[in-house]
Structures are given as C-alpha cells and as structure tokens.
Motif scaffolding. Structure first.
Motif, mmCIF file in Angstrom:
data_model
loop_
_atom_site.group_PDB
_atom_site.id
_atom_site.type_symbol
_atom_site.label_atom_id
_atom_site.label_comp_id
_atom_site.label_asym_id
_atom_site.label_seq_id
_atom_site.Cartn_x
_atom_site.Cartn_y
_atom_site.Cartn_z
ATOM 1 N N VAL A 1 0.860 -1.265 0.130
ATOM 2 C CA VAL A 1 -0.034 -0.039 0.179
ATOM 3 C C VAL A 1 0.799 1.197 0.039
ATOM 4 O O VAL A 1 1.415 1.633 1.153
ATOM 5 N N GLN A 2 0.796 1.952 -1.213
ATOM 6 C CA GLN A 2 1.873 3.030 -0.898
ATOM 7 C C GLN A 2 1.206 4.415 -0.491
ATOM 8 O O GLN A 2 1.852 4.988 -0.014
ATOM 9 N N LEU B 1 -6.074 5.148 -0.487
ATOM 10 C CA LEU B 1 -6.528 3.756 -0.308
ATOM 11 C C LEU B 1 -8.075 3.684 0.331
ATOM 12 O O LEU B 1 -9.017 3.338 0.050
ATOM 13 N N GLU B 2 -8.072 4.544 1.538
ATOM 14 C CA GLU B 2 -9.200 4.874 2.277
ATOM 15 C C GLU B 2 -10.302 5.531 1.365
ATOM 16 O O GLU B 2 -11.426 5.248 1.408
ATOM 17 N N ARG C 1 -15.498 -9.263 -4.362
ATOM 18 C CA ARG C 1 -13.737 -9.278 -4.127
ATOM 19 C C ARG C 1 -13.183 -7.924 -3.934
ATOM 20 O O ARG C 1 -12.437 -7.882 -3.151
ATOM 21 N N LEU C 2 -13.496 -7.000 -4.969
ATOM 22 C CA LEU C 2 -12.541 -5.860 -4.617
ATOM 23 C C LEU C 2 -12.868 -5.212 -3.207
ATOM 24 O O LEU C 2 -11.963 -4.493 -2.727
ATOM 25 N N GLU C 3 -13.990 -4.955 -3.045
ATOM 26 C CA GLU C 3 -14.422 -4.474 -1.597
ATOM 27 C C GLU C 3 -13.632 -5.292 -0.535
ATOM 28 O O GLU C 3 -13.001 -4.553 0.487
ATOM 29 N N LEU C 4 -13.528 -6.661 -0.435
ATOM 30 C CA LEU C 4 -13.101 -7.452 0.495
ATOM 31 C C LEU C 4 -11.677 -6.990 0.507
ATOM 32 O O LEU C 4 -10.846 -6.987 1.516
ATOM 33 N N ALA C 5 -10.880 -7.166 -0.535
ATOM 34 C CA ALA C 5 -9.406 -6.884 -1.013
ATOM 35 C C ALA C 5 -9.087 -5.670 -0.451
ATOM 36 O O ALA C 5 -8.205 -5.546 0.336
ATOM 37 N N LEU D 1 -6.692 -4.931 2.755
ATOM 38 C CA LEU D 1 -5.523 -4.084 2.816
ATOM 39 C C LEU D 1 -5.356 -3.122 3.931
ATOM 40 O O LEU D 1 -4.406 -2.668 4.492
ATOM 41 N N LEU D 2 -6.533 -2.276 3.917
ATOM 42 C CA LEU D 2 -6.501 -1.223 4.975
ATOM 43 C C LEU D 2 -6.364 -1.888 6.341
ATOM 44 O O LEU D 2 -5.874 -0.925 7.283
#
Length: 369
Positions: free
Chosen positions: A11-12, A17-18, A105-109, A113-114
C-alpha cells in the motif's frame, strides 16, 4: 501483475486507499442496481451506459488513488462491457453475477489491505485470469467461462437461488428429556426474537432462517452442540440490541467509534438475561461469544479459537451469512446465496474452519434442492 502483487500488495498511500474504499462503497450499490435493471431490459442503452460509467469510474478512482490492484481487476470487466455496448456479446445472468462477484472481491480486498491482512484467501490471481480470458473470448464462450470462474473463485457452482424459509413453526428437534419449563422458555425466547424482527421490515423471517441454518449445520457435524441450547442462543443472540438506541443498531450509514462501542455491549446484555434463567448456561455462553473470532480479533473478550464454545462458532457463521444477505438486500438486489457464501468462505480468519465445512454442506444441499 505478478502473483505476489495480489497476495500481499504494498500500500503506497493508506489515505488514498481509504478514499478509494469510500468511493467503492458508494458506487457498489449503483452497480448492483444497474445489473438488476439491465437483466430485465438488456436492450436499454441508458442502463448500459450507466453500468459502463460506474465500472469505468471505479477504474478511474483506483488509478487516481494509485491502487494498481483495483485497476487490474476492473479493467477486464470494462472491456467485456465495451463489447456488450458494441453488440458483440449479450448480457446474461452469469455475466451479471461475475460483475457483482468481482465488485464484492474488490471490496473485500480493499478492506483487508486497510487492515493489514493478506489477500491469498480471495483467489484474486484466479479471478483476474478468468476475467482476462472472458474479455478476449468468442461470444459463445462467455457464459461457460463465467460459470467456470464463479466456481473457481467461490468453490460453488453458478446456481443462483435464494435460501428458502422452510423451517416449521415449531422446530422438530425436541428430545424426550425436554421439560415443560424448557419448552415454555423457548417459546418466550422466540417471542423476544420476533419482537426484534418487528423493528425493521428487512428482518422479516431472519430468526427462522438463522435457526434452520444453525440446527442443520450442527446436525451435519454430528450434533456435538445441544440443539435446545443452540435454539435458545439463536433466539436471543441479538436481543441485547433492543436495549440500545435504535439510531445505532438500525443505522444504515457508516458507524462512528461510539456506535461500535455501544453495539459491542449487546452480547453481554442478552447473555446476562439467559444466565438469570436456570438451565440456559450453555446458551448464555454461546450468545456471549458469538462475536469472538479464532484469531482473537473478536469481542467482547478477544478470545482465541480454543476458548470459544462450539455453539458460538456455529452462530457466528450463520449470523454473518444472514448479515451479508441483508447487505445485498439493502443495496437493492435480490439475495444472492452464491455471493454470500463466497464472502463467508473468503473470511477464513473470522470463522472456525472446522465449522465452515458442515455449513457449506448445508448450503450445497439448499442450492441443489
């Protein structure tokens, strides 16, 4: 992207990301709505444009937030929709389900990551590979590839169905040793659960759905948990919420830290009620622990796996399954058993692995029936 980028991406920019996660939360309901509308009217160019724009905007959000994983996952879906817009392929239920599964899946990923969690359980490399194959496949191969991808990612066949509510009004697992007192207690507990249901139309039938899943999951494992105690726990596990402000536990939007702290008190309230009625100590333990997690990240006591009773582990799974189904109802789409069970299976650190297998057996039988 390399496989490692899907399992443990770096996570850059956590703040960016949030921002992406917030935008995705806002756009996901739009996508569910547009997929449902498009399945009813596949020739509607405006709905098609709305769905394409929503997917394209997610890709743009991911790019702006420097979230390469998000761009990689969404890009093939955008390509498939471009082919649909051009009249090259048709929009089917299977294609719609793949789009929704991808967004899930994108929401879960993003959430993982957060919170610093690995992504290997989400099968993202398999998802991306399948999406890229779909984006380039001949029109007649799209549906078979969709079906194959759904089963690879979720572990379940691409059969769309709702969980039927077939539980009898009086559960038929009574034992010869049951007393009139315990039967009366269960009737009282059930009346409290139905009072909870009456607080929101979304809760209608919730108690009996959870009860059926809990009892059948227990039975699939050989009934190691006392069915009466489990039934009582199902009825009362969330009754403690009725002692909290409705503005908190019926809240639709994002919860504050204060809201979350209040909600974390509800297992103790219901367990305390059970402990004051002789004979229901087992149910009280299940209720008190049903939000604990095997990795110790649950509440209220942060218990580890061995310290959590079996009944609480069952209740945790079936309650979470119902919550995922409710999430999809709130977003405006009919309940999807496939996506709900896929999400439960993806959250392997949240639930006891020894109970996921029996639960999957119950769901498989439900779908096949």
């Amino acid at each position: 992207m390399e496989t490692q980028a899907f399992v443990a991406p770096v996570v850059q920019d956590h703040e960016a990301l949030e921002e992406f996660a917030d935008a995705l939360t806002d756009r996901a309901p739009e996508i569910e709505r547009d997929v449902a509308r498009l399945l009813k009217s596949t020739a509607d160019s405006q709905i098609t444009a709305d769905l394409f724009r929503a997917i394209h905007n997610i890709k743009g959000d991911a790019s702006l937030c420097k979230f390469a994983l998000g761009v990689a996952i969404v890009h093939p879906i955008e390509s498939v929709l471009e082919r649909f817009r051009g009249g090259e392929i048709v929009f089917t239920e299977l294609l719609g389900e793949v789009i929704l599964l991808t967004v899930d899946r994108l929401e879960l990923a993003t959430d993982d990551l957060l919170h610093g969690k690995p992504l290997d359980r989400l099968r993202l490399p398999e998802l991306l590979n399948g999406l890229e194959r779909m984006a380039q496949a001949p029109a007649e191969q799209i549906d078979p590839l969709c079906a194959e991808l759904i089963e690879i990612v979720t572990g379940f066949p691409s059969i769309l169905a709702d969980i039927p509510v077939r539980t009898p009004q009086e559960p038929r697992h009574r034992h010869g040793g049951e007393t009139k007192s315990s039967a009366a207690d269960l009737q009282f507990f059930r009346s409290l659960a139905l009072q909870l249901e009456s607080r929101s139309p979304l809760f209608k039938g919730r108690t009996m759905r959870i009860l059926r899943l809990a009892l059948e999951t227990n039975k699939a494992a050989g009934s190691p948990v006392n069915p009466q105690q489990l039934e009582a726990a199902v009825y009362l596990h969330d009754v403690g919420m009725m002692f909290l402000p409705e503005s908190v536990w019926l809240k639709v939007g994002k919860m504050t830290d204060e809201d979350k702290a209040l909600l974390r008190s509800h297992p103790g309230l219901a367990a305390g009620l059970l402990l004051r009625i002789p004979g229901w100590e087992g149910a009280a333990e299940m209720v008190a622990q049903h939000h604990e997690m095997p990795d110790g990240a649950g509440y209220p006591q942060a218990l580890a796996s061995d310290a959590i009773c079996a009944g609480a582990k069952i209740l945790s799974i079936v309650d979470a399954f119902e919550s995922v189904m409710l999430k999809h109802i709130h977003r405006g789409k009919n309940r999807s058993v496939l996506r709900a069970i896929a999400e439960i299976n993806a959250c392997d650190n949240q639930f006891a692995p020894e109970w996921i297998g029996p639960f999957n057996i119950v769901i498989r039988k439900t779908i096949e029936a």
